[in-house]
Design an enzyme around this catalytic site. Structure first.
Site, mmCIF file in Angstrom:
data_model
loop_
_atom_site.group_PDB
_atom_site.id
_atom_site.type_symbol
_atom_site.label_atom_id
_atom_site.label_comp_id
_atom_site.label_asym_id
_atom_site.label_seq_id
_atom_site.Cartn_x
_atom_site.Cartn_y
_atom_site.Cartn_z
ATOM 1 N N GLU A 114 0.859 -1.187 0.000
ATOM 2 C CA GLU A 114 0.000 0.000 0.000
ATOM 3 C C GLU A 114 0.892 1.232 0.000
ATOM 4 O O GLU A 114 1.924 1.237 0.660
ATOM 5 C CB GLU A 114 -0.894 0.058 1.252
ATOM 6 C CG GLU A 114 -2.072 -0.869 1.216
ATOM 7 C CD GLU A 114 -1.795 -2.167 1.958
ATOM 8 O OE1 GLU A 114 -0.790 -2.226 2.691
ATOM 9 O OE2 GLU A 114 -2.583 -3.124 1.782
ATOM 10 N N TYR A 126 8.108 2.129 -7.327
ATOM 11 C CA TYR A 126 7.432 0.829 -7.459
ATOM 12 C C TYR A 126 7.104 0.534 -8.926
ATOM 13 O O TYR A 126 7.210 -0.611 -9.373
ATOM 14 C CB TYR A 126 6.168 0.799 -6.605
ATOM 15 C CG TYR A 126 6.420 0.999 -5.120
ATOM 16 C CD1 TYR A 126 7.494 0.383 -4.481
ATOM 17 C CD2 TYR A 126 5.601 1.815 -4.354
ATOM 18 C CE1 TYR A 126 7.740 0.574 -3.131
ATOM 19 C CE2 TYR A 126 5.829 2.008 -3.001
ATOM 20 C CZ TYR A 126 6.899 1.394 -2.402
ATOM 21 O OH TYR A 126 7.138 1.587 -1.062
HETATM 22 C C1 LIG Z 1 10.371 6.666 -1.604
HETATM 23 C C2 LIG Z 1 11.826 6.430 -1.168
HETATM 24 C C3 LIG Z 1 11.926 5.105 -0.421
HETATM 25 C C4 LIG Z 1 12.703 6.392 -2.430
HETATM 26 O O1 LIG Z 1 14.025 6.046 -2.036
HETATM 27 P P1 LIG Z 1 15.286 6.547 -2.883
HETATM 28 O O2 LIG Z 1 16.457 5.748 -2.485
HETATM 29 O O3 LIG Z 1 15.408 8.020 -2.777
HETATM 30 O O4 LIG Z 1 14.818 6.171 -4.359
HETATM 31 P P2 LIG Z 1 15.774 5.795 -5.586
HETATM 32 O O5 LIG Z 1 16.946 6.722 -5.617
HETATM 33 O O6 LIG Z 1 16.052 4.340 -5.562
HETATM 34 O O7 LIG Z 1 14.802 6.169 -6.799
HETATM 35 C C5 LIG Z 1 14.332 5.211 -7.723
HETATM 36 C C6 LIG Z 1 13.301 5.901 -8.592
HETATM 37 O O8 LIG Z 1 12.151 6.259 -7.824
HETATM 38 C C7 LIG Z 1 11.651 7.536 -8.279
HETATM 39 N N1 LIG Z 1 11.855 8.564 -7.246
HETATM 40 C C8 LIG Z 1 12.500 8.428 -6.063
HETATM 41 N N2 LIG Z 1 12.445 9.585 -5.375
HETATM 42 C C9 LIG Z 1 11.763 10.465 -6.131
HETATM 43 C C10 LIG Z 1 11.381 11.815 -5.960
HETATM 44 N N3 LIG Z 1 11.701 12.509 -4.850
HETATM 45 N N4 LIG Z 1 10.674 12.405 -6.948
HETATM 46 C C11 LIG Z 1 10.337 11.733 -8.072
HETATM 47 N N5 LIG Z 1 10.688 10.432 -8.299
HETATM 48 C C12 LIG Z 1 11.377 9.821 -7.337
HETATM 49 C C13 LIG Z 1 12.467 7.894 -9.502
HETATM 50 O O9 LIG Z 1 11.832 7.317 -10.623
HETATM 51 C C14 LIG Z 1 13.771 7.217 -9.193
HETATM 52 O O10 LIG Z 1 14.557 6.965 -10.324
HETATM 53 P P3 LIG Z 1 15.562 8.124 -10.858
HETATM 54 O O11 LIG Z 1 16.325 8.633 -9.676
HETATM 55 O O12 LIG Z 1 16.412 7.387 -11.849
HETATM 56 O O13 LIG Z 1 14.698 9.175 -11.455
HETATM 57 C C15 LIG Z 1 12.342 7.608 -0.274
HETATM 58 O O14 LIG Z 1 12.047 8.829 -0.912
HETATM 59 C C16 LIG Z 1 11.753 7.628 1.108
HETATM 60 O O15 LIG Z 1 12.280 7.016 2.041
HETATM 61 N N6 LIG Z 1 10.616 8.344 1.278
HETATM 62 C C17 LIG Z 1 9.962 8.466 2.576
HETATM 63 C C18 LIG Z 1 9.381 7.126 3.018
HETATM 64 C C19 LIG Z 1 8.398 6.574 2.019
HETATM 65 O O16 LIG Z 1 7.665 7.289 1.349
HETATM 66 N N7 LIG Z 1 8.377 5.230 1.925
HETATM 67 C C20 LIG Z 1 7.479 4.516 1.047
HETATM 68 C C21 LIG Z 1 6.239 4.188 1.793
HETATM 69 S S1 LIG Z 1 5.078 3.297 0.748
#
Ligand SMILES: CC(C)(COP(=O)(O)OP(=O)(O)OC[C@H]1O[C@@H](n2cnc3c(N)ncnc32)[C@H](O)[C@@H]1OP(=O)(O)O)[C@@H](O)C(=O)NCCC(=O)NCCS
Length: 166
Positions: A114, A126
């Site tokens: 979710e 995702y």
């Molecule tokens: C969501 C989260 C886990 C992503 O982790 P991350 O290590 O920064 O993500 P990645 O660097 O692996 O990104 C992979 C892809 O996801 C997408 N993405 C990640 N962060 C993004 C952002 N801030 N804005 C837009 N796209 C994003 C992009 O498509 C990215 O690929 P790209 O960098 O080549 O464009 C992180 O932002 C986080 O911890 N957020 C708060 C907690 C949360 O929301 N958890 C999920 C609950 S369901």
């Protein structure tokens, strides 16, 4: 940070204070340390993971954490977060792919999760892994009554996921 400095491994009890800190910095409804202790020590369905970075001085810091539940042939991503200092470096994608590959190797065929309807960064991550929206759970989150999107990834392919995990 070089990719080679990142180690993805199972979460241990000693990791929990740092895991909880990442959770608190990242999510508006963080789990308690006690919840993580249950996942690590007691929940036999849980497969909790961390991504650990090695700093230039040789010390180690947790960059990300994830909890997956594996029940028969279904994997459920229960929570995932990357420390704010380590975002947009591919760590969230690698950690999620690793956890899913492990689940696939251990019998999972489909994965579910979710995600908040307004959490576009997580949804993009995702989608990059192949998840698609399957439905909506209205007013799912108890803090602001935001809807949850139910996302699913079918036919888990351990090899393809492991390749994404690096
Ligand atoms: C969501 C989260 C886990 C992503 O982790 P991350 O290590 O920064 O993500 P990645 O660097 O692996 O990104 C992979 C892809 O996801 C997408 N993405 C990640 N962060 C993004 C952002 N801030 N804005 C837009 N796209 C994003 C992009 O498509 C990215 O690929 P790209 O960098 O080549 O464009 C992180 O932002 C986080 O911890 N957020 C708060 C907690 C949360 O929301 N958890 C999920 C609950 S369901």
């Amino acid at each position: 940070m070089e990719e080679s400095q990142l180690l993805i491994r199972r979460m241990q009890e000693a990791d929990i204070p740092q895991v909880h800190e990442i959770d608190t910095l990242s999510l508006s409804l963080p789990w308690s340390e006690r919840s993580y202790r249950f996942e690590v020590c007691e929940n036999r369905a849980a497969r909790p993971w961390v991504a650990e970075a090695t700093l230039p001085d040789g010390s180690r810091k947790l960059a990300a954490m994830l909890v997956l539940w594996l029940i028969l042939d279904e994997a459920h991503i229960a929570t995932v977060a990357v420390h704010p200092d380590y975002r947009r470096k591919g760590i969230g994608l690698r950690l999620t792919a690793h956890a899913l590959a492990d689940a696939a190797q251990n019998g999972a065929k489909t994965a579910y999760l979710e995600v908040r309807a307004g959490n576009f960064s997580a949804q993009e991550l995702y989608q990059k892994l192949g998840f698609r929206v399957e439905g909506v759970r209205p007013r799912y989150y108890r803090d602001n009554h935001e809807d949850a999107l139910l996302m699913a990834l079918e036919n888990l392919n351990a090899e393809a996921l492991q390749a994404l995990a690096g």
